[in-house]
Design a protein around this motif. Structure first.
Motif, PDB file in Angstrom:
ATOM      1  N   ILE A   1       0.677  -1.419  -0.110  1.00 51.80           N
ATOM      2  CA  ILE A   1       0.148  -0.098   0.008  1.00 51.80           C
ATOM      3  C   ILE A   1       0.725   1.205  -0.035  1.00 51.80           C
ATOM      4  CG2 ILE A   1      -1.827  -1.113   1.097  1.00 51.80           C
ATOM      5  CD1 ILE A   1      -1.094   0.266   3.951  1.00 51.80           C
TER       6      ILE A   1
ATOM      7  N   ILE B   1       1.661   4.613  -3.926  1.00 57.13           N
ATOM      8  CA  ILE B   1       0.583   5.225  -3.879  1.00 57.13           C
ATOM      9  C   ILE B   1      -0.035   5.730  -4.873  1.00 57.13           C
ATOM     10  CG2 ILE B   1       0.901   5.918  -1.318  1.00 57.13           C
ATOM     11  CD1 ILE B   1       1.746   8.518  -2.410  1.00 57.13           C
TER      12      ILE B   1
ATOM     13  N   THR C   1      -3.848   8.137  -8.425  1.00 61.48           N
ATOM     14  CA  THR C   1      -3.775   7.097  -7.608  1.00 61.48           C
ATOM     15  C   THR C   1      -3.663   5.628  -7.969  1.00 61.48           C
ATOM     16  OG1 THR C   1      -6.002   7.009  -6.881  1.00 61.48           O
ATOM     17  CG2 THR C   1      -4.797   8.829  -5.858  1.00 61.48           C
TER      18      THR C   1
ATOM     19  N   ASN D   1      -9.400   3.384  -2.985  1.00 54.87           N
ATOM     20  CA  ASN D   1      -9.787   4.352  -1.772  1.00 54.87           C
ATOM     21  C   ASN D   1      -8.990   5.444  -1.721  1.00 54.87           C
ATOM     22  OD1 ASN D   1      -7.369   3.308  -1.000  1.00 54.87           O
ATOM     23  ND2 ASN D   1      -8.117   2.202   0.810  1.00 54.87           N
TER      24      ASN D   1
ATOM     25  N   GLN E   1      -5.905   6.221  -1.435  1.00 56.09           N
ATOM     26  CA  GLN E   1      -4.700   5.767  -0.457  1.00 56.09           C
ATOM     27  C   GLN E   1      -3.545   6.841  -0.949  1.00 56.09           C
ATOM     28  OE1 GLN E   1      -3.802   4.154   2.339  1.00 56.09           O
ATOM     29  NE2 GLN E   1      -1.433   4.279   2.130  1.00 56.09           N
TER      30      GLN E   1
END
Length: 297
Positions: free
Chosen positions: A244, A247, A275, A279, A281
């Motif tokens: 994660i 990004i 991104t 979501n 992140q």
């Protein structure tokens, strides 16, 4: 998120810019006159002289228009790199500049396995210069292409410049793997972030043709269409990576262009930032980049 760049500059100013940049190369101990950069400098100074004496058509017949257009396009990138990185005097910059000056004068004559190295490094330096000019603290001394300090995150940037459309997937996969190897070396690994920077100019424009548009507005529309088409096609390859901390993706398109209604040549740059996660992140870091990298060349 998309940033457009539209900028114009006179031949003499462009010549002065590359003259300053070449002196900078000399300061780094580089014998640039016998490289592609030396050719760009000669052409730009000729263009300024001939233009000021009303004889530019003579020079076009002597050198041919595509050659002069290419020199303008390449010289403008070197000038920008110089402006962004001239305050950096460490060995890492010198080593990158040694590679930068290599290769054929035109990207259309590159060999995908060897002579493209100079322009691959040029893209790394261009990205570093963009971040430096925006006031970010950058680091070019690590194994990563560029490291940028953003919102107390150590952001690793891996730059890819695919030569052909079929290389894009492997380039993206390679960048993701590189970023995952970089994160453990961060000062604070859990706060490390990664961005893939992809230059799509060679994929879109392998023969270095001139992009024509009637007005600046239609030119911007064309640039947006090209980058959007690239993103729509390849986004599934970078969406939702395993780590994660990776990004985002920064897509860069740089092309020479003509605004026909004004009989104006220009160099165009478009940056699109996406991104990697549904979501959003890492959106705070990407927004900071968008807001601070201003559309000026």
């Amino acid at each position: 998120m998309t940033t457009h760049i539209f900028d114009t500059i006179g031949y003499r100013d462009l010549a002065n810019g590359i003259n300053d940049a070449c002196e900078w190369l000399s300061d780094h101990g580089l014998d640039y006159p016998r490289t592609r950069v030396g050719e760009y400098r000669r052409h730009l100074n000729e263009m300024a002289d001939y233009w000021e004496h009303g004889r530019i058509e003579e020079l076009i017949k002597l050198r041919d228009f595509p050659t002069l257009m290419n020199s303008c396009h390449e010289a403008s990138e070197l000038s920008y790199i110089y402006k962004g990185l001239s305050s950096f005097s460490d060995l890492s910059v010198s080593k990158k500049l040694q590679e930068f000056i290599k290769g054929p004068p035109s990207s259309k004559n590159e060999n995908a396995s060897s002579s493209n190295r100079g322009r691959n490094i040029a893209f790394e330096l261009h990205m570093a210069a963009r971040f430096a000019a925006a006031g970010f603290t950058i680091d070019l001394t690590s194994e990563a292409d560029v490291i940028v300090e953003i919102l107390e995150h150590e952001v690793f940037i891996e730059c890819k410049r695919p030569q052909q459309n079929h290389q894009v997937n492997s380039n993206i996969k390679g960048a993701i793997n590189q970023l995952e190897r970089r994160f453990p070396s961060a000062r604070c690994p859990e706060r490390a972030r990664g961005i893939i920077a992809v230059a799509i100019s060679k994929v879109f424009n392998p023969d270095m043709f001139l992009l024509n548009a009637t007005t600046p507005e239609t030119l911007s529309q064309k640039l947006s269409f090209i980058t959007k088409a690239f993103i729509d096609h390849f986004e599934p390859k970078w969406k939702n990576p395993t780590d994660i901390r990776t990004i985002g993706v920064l897509v860069h398109l740089g092309v020479p262009a003509e605004i026909t209604s004004q009989n104006l040549l220009t160099n165009c740059h478009e940056f699109a930032i996406k991104t990697t996660f549904t979501n959003n992140q890492g959106l705070d870091v990407l927004t900071e980049i968008r807001d601070r990298i201003h559309p000026t060349a």
